[in-house]
Design a protein around this motif. Sequence first.
Motif, mmCIF file in Angstrom:
data_model
loop_
_atom_site.group_PDB
_atom_site.id
_atom_site.type_symbol
_atom_site.label_atom_id
_atom_site.label_comp_id
_atom_site.label_asym_id
_atom_site.label_seq_id
_atom_site.Cartn_x
_atom_site.Cartn_y
_atom_site.Cartn_z
ATOM 1 N N ILE A 6 -3.119 10.576 -1.417
ATOM 2 C CA ILE A 6 -4.246 10.200 -0.550
ATOM 3 C C ILE A 6 -4.311 8.683 -0.506
ATOM 4 N N TYR A 7 -4.320 8.145 0.695
ATOM 5 C CA TYR A 7 -4.373 6.703 0.913
ATOM 6 C C TYR A 7 -5.732 6.364 1.519
ATOM 7 N N ASP A 8 -6.597 5.800 0.655
ATOM 8 C CA ASP A 8 -7.970 5.476 1.041
ATOM 9 C C ASP A 8 -8.059 4.109 1.707
ATOM 10 N N PRO A 9 -9.083 3.910 2.540
ATOM 11 C CA PRO A 9 -9.359 2.552 3.004
ATOM 12 C C PRO A 9 -9.827 1.709 1.820
ATOM 13 N N ALA A 10 -9.959 0.415 2.030
ATOM 14 C CA ALA A 10 -10.447 -0.459 0.955
ATOM 15 C C ALA A 10 -11.848 -0.017 0.552
ATOM 16 N N MET A 11 -12.022 0.231 -0.756
ATOM 17 C CA MET A 11 -13.314 0.645 -1.293
ATOM 18 C C MET A 11 -13.614 -0.195 -2.523
ATOM 19 N N CYS A 12 -14.871 -0.202 -2.926
ATOM 20 C CA CYS A 12 -15.312 -1.025 -4.054
ATOM 21 C C CYS A 12 -14.729 -0.587 -5.391
ATOM 22 N N ARG A 45 -4.333 9.233 -5.775
ATOM 23 C CA ARG A 45 -5.161 8.573 -4.773
ATOM 24 C C ARG A 45 -4.942 7.068 -4.873
ATOM 25 N N PHE A 46 -4.743 6.411 -3.719
ATOM 26 C CA PHE A 46 -4.518 4.970 -3.673
ATOM 27 C C PHE A 46 -5.602 4.302 -2.838
ATOM 28 N N ASN A 47 -6.063 3.144 -3.298
ATOM 29 C CA ASN A 47 -7.108 2.372 -2.626
ATOM 30 C C ASN A 47 -6.460 1.128 -2.013
ATOM 31 N N LEU A 48 -6.618 0.954 -0.704
ATOM 32 C CA LEU A 48 -6.020 -0.189 -0.013
ATOM 33 C C LEU A 48 -6.459 -1.516 -0.619
ATOM 34 N N GLY A 49 -7.702 -1.587 -1.074
ATOM 35 C CA GLY A 49 -8.227 -2.834 -1.621
ATOM 36 C C GLY A 49 -7.609 -3.236 -2.948
ATOM 37 N N SER A 50 -7.238 -2.264 -3.762
ATOM 38 C CA SER A 50 -6.720 -2.587 -5.091
ATOM 39 C C SER A 50 -5.257 -2.215 -5.312
ATOM 40 N N GLN A 53 0.308 -2.297 -2.477
ATOM 41 C CA GLN A 53 1.751 -2.041 -2.540
ATOM 42 C C GLN A 53 2.084 -0.580 -2.273
ATOM 43 N N ALA A 54 1.213 0.329 -2.682
ATOM 44 C CA ALA A 54 1.446 1.754 -2.431
ATOM 45 C C ALA A 54 1.488 2.046 -0.930
ATOM 46 N N PHE A 55 0.717 1.315 -0.156
ATOM 47 C CA PHE A 55 0.674 1.496 1.295
ATOM 48 C C PHE A 55 1.938 0.939 1.939
ATOM 49 N N ILE A 56 2.489 -0.104 1.348
ATOM 50 C CA ILE A 56 3.728 -0.709 1.831
ATOM 51 C C ILE A 56 4.913 0.188 1.478
ATOM 52 N N ASP A 57 4.881 0.757 0.289
ATOM 53 C CA ASP A 57 5.984 1.581 -0.199
ATOM 54 C C ASP A 57 6.127 2.912 0.534
ATOM 55 N N ASN A 60 5.507 6.426 5.872
ATOM 56 C CA ASN A 60 4.618 7.164 6.780
ATOM 57 C C ASN A 60 3.266 6.471 6.929
ATOM 58 N N VAL A 61 2.744 5.960 5.841
ATOM 59 C CA VAL A 61 1.449 5.275 5.881
ATOM 60 C C VAL A 61 1.605 3.931 6.595
ATOM 61 N N GLN A 62 2.699 3.259 6.331
ATOM 62 C CA GLN A 62 2.970 1.988 7.000
ATOM 63 C C GLN A 62 3.018 2.190 8.522
ATOM 64 N N GLU A 63 3.665 3.254 8.965
ATOM 65 C CA GLU A 63 3.742 3.570 10.394
ATOM 66 C C GLU A 63 2.356 3.870 10.971
ATOM 67 N N LEU A 64 1.565 4.647 10.247
ATOM 68 C CA LEU A 64 0.197 4.934 10.700
ATOM 69 C C LEU A 64 -0.611 3.650 10.861
ATOM 70 N N LEU A 65 -0.514 2.770 9.873
ATOM 71 C CA LEU A 65 -1.257 1.508 9.924
ATOM 72 C C LEU A 65 -0.770 0.627 11.064
#
Length: 118
Positions: A6-12, A45-50, A53-57, A60-65
Amino acid sequence: MSKIRIYDPAMCCATGVCGPSVDPELTRVATAIFLLEKKNIDIVRFNLGSEPQAFIDEANVQELLNTKGTDALPAVIVDGEVKLAGRYPTNEEFADWADVPVRELTKTENKSKGIELL
């Protein structure tokens, strides 16, 4: 066994279940993930804010973004395939991917078994 990411948006924080106003949807998702982890389901679960690198790696997520921007988040990848973009899975979807009964992903079911949540 399925591999759920799960790739979450930036969260606190890691779950988003903090602060003065807690979103009930994030609480439901955090509970379902907690219960799946307890069953040794391969879910992360991965958080974009913290954890950017998981989003870059994950290609599929990189393409969505690249195509939809952060509106594509949260995104869910199951066994390398994009299953959802822009919303969290329902408990039924979690149960289907993890091959567990949906009733096992609710607080009510687990409270009766004496498991303390959150």
